[in-house]
Design a protein around this motif. Sequence first.
Motif, PDB file in Angstrom:
ATOM      1  N   SER A   1      18.876   4.236  18.134  1.00 17.62           N
ATOM      2  CA  SER A   1      18.054   5.032  19.050  1.00 17.62           C
ATOM      3  C   SER A   1      17.098   4.114  19.807  1.00 17.62           C
ATOM      4  CB  SER A   1      17.261   6.099  18.282  1.00 17.62           C
ATOM      5  OG  SER A   1      16.348   5.487  17.385  1.00 17.62           O
ATOM      6  N   CYS A   2      16.644   4.629  20.969  1.00 22.02           N
ATOM      7  CA  CYS A   2      15.619   3.925  21.745  1.00 22.02           C
ATOM      8  C   CYS A   2      14.782   4.966  22.462  1.00 22.02           C
ATOM      9  CB  CYS A   2      16.254   2.943  22.727  1.00 22.02           C
ATOM     10  SG  CYS A   2      17.223   3.740  24.030  1.00 22.02           S
ATOM     11  N   ALA A   3      13.647   4.588  22.960  1.00 26.23           N
ATOM     12  CA  ALA A   3      12.724   5.515  23.618  1.00 26.23           C
ATOM     13  C   ALA A   3      12.681   5.239  25.116  1.00 26.23           C
ATOM     14  CB  ALA A   3      11.321   5.381  23.024  1.00 26.23           C
ATOM     15  N   GLN A   4      12.673   6.325  25.913  1.00 28.35           N
ATOM     16  CA  GLN A   4      12.551   6.232  27.358  1.00 28.35           C
ATOM     17  C   GLN A   4      11.325   7.036  27.789  1.00 28.35           C
ATOM     18  OE1 GLN A   4      15.554   8.268  29.583  1.00 28.35           O
ATOM     19  NE2 GLN A   4      15.174   7.132  31.479  1.00 28.35           N
ATOM     20  N   ARG A   5      10.528   6.486  28.644  1.00 26.49           N
ATOM     21  CA  ARG A   5       9.322   7.181  29.122  1.00 26.49           C
ATOM     22  C   ARG A   5       9.556   7.656  30.556  1.00 26.49           C
ATOM     23  NH1 ARG A   5       3.559   4.349  28.685  1.00 26.49           N
ATOM     24  NH2 ARG A   5       3.970   4.919  26.497  1.00 26.49           N
ATOM     25  N   VAL A   6       9.268   8.929  30.803  1.00 29.16           N
ATOM     26  CA  VAL A   6       9.360   9.515  32.138  1.00 29.16           C
ATOM     27  C   VAL A   6       7.946   9.823  32.610  1.00 29.16           C
ATOM     28  CG1 VAL A   6      10.220  11.429  33.534  1.00 29.16           C
ATOM     29  CG2 VAL A   6      11.623  10.521  31.668  1.00 29.16           C
ATOM     30  N   THR A   7       7.547   9.204  33.692  1.00 29.75           N
ATOM     31  CA  THR A   7       6.204   9.400  34.244  1.00 29.75           C
ATOM     32  C   THR A   7       6.295  10.201  35.535  1.00 29.75           C
ATOM     33  OG1 THR A   7       5.443   7.299  33.302  1.00 29.75           O
ATOM     34  CG2 THR A   7       4.117   8.261  35.095  1.00 29.75           C
TER      35      THR A   7
END
Length: 220
Positions: A20-26
Motif C-alpha cells: 500500500s501507499c498513500a496519495q494526497r489530494v489537495t
Amino acid sequence: APGPYSSPEDEGTHRTGSASCAQRVTVNDVTPPNIGATNQTIPADANCQAEVPDYSTTVSDNCACASSDNSQACEDHSRFTVTQTPAAGTLVGLGTYTVHITANDGSSNNDGAGNVSEKDVTLTVVDSTAPVITCPANVTKNTDPGTCSAIVNPGTATATDNCDSSVTITGTRSDGQALNAPYPKGTTTITWRATDDPGNYSECAQTVTVQDHENPVIVC
C-alpha cells in the motif's frame, strides 16, 4: 521434483502478498469573493450629510463565510474580510464619491495570501428634503372707507432648509391678483411656497378675510 528447501506440503501452493501507499489530494479555493455592491444614490440628512454605507453586506464567497455568520453551516470555514475607503459610517456632504472595496477570502491559495477581489462603486449624496415653511398669521380686516375691498399687507412666509441657505419664497393668491393688490370683501387664500436649489418645495396657506362693517350712506 521438490526443491532442496521445500516440503511435500508446499507442492502446488501459490503464495500471494500486498502493498500500500498513500496519495494526497489537495483542493485549492481559487475563486475570489464576489462583491455585489452597485452605484448608489442616498439622501442627505437634516444636517446636509450622509453616512457612507457598509458594503461588506454585499460580499459573498463560495467557501468562506462572513465574520458575523455564526450558523452551523459556517463552522470550520475560513472567514472573508472586507475593507472599504471611505470607511463605512464616514460622514460626507452633497456630491459624488468613489468607494473602493476590497474583499479577501482568507484561503491558503496564493501562498497563503488568499483570493482577493476589488471594486469601485459611485456613491451620490443628494438633497431630497423639502424646506420647512412657516406661513404668516391669518389676517382679518375691515373694508377701506367707501370701498368694498381693503389694502392689506399679508406679510411673508419664512423657511429653513437642511442644505440651502437661500430658499426662494413665492406667494400666490386664490383670485390670481398680485399680493399687493386690494383684497376684496370675503376670504382670499394665499398659498406660500418655499423652494430650495434642487427644486424640493413645501407649501402652506394663509387667509386674508375682509369684512364690511361700514354703514350705508343714506340721502333723504
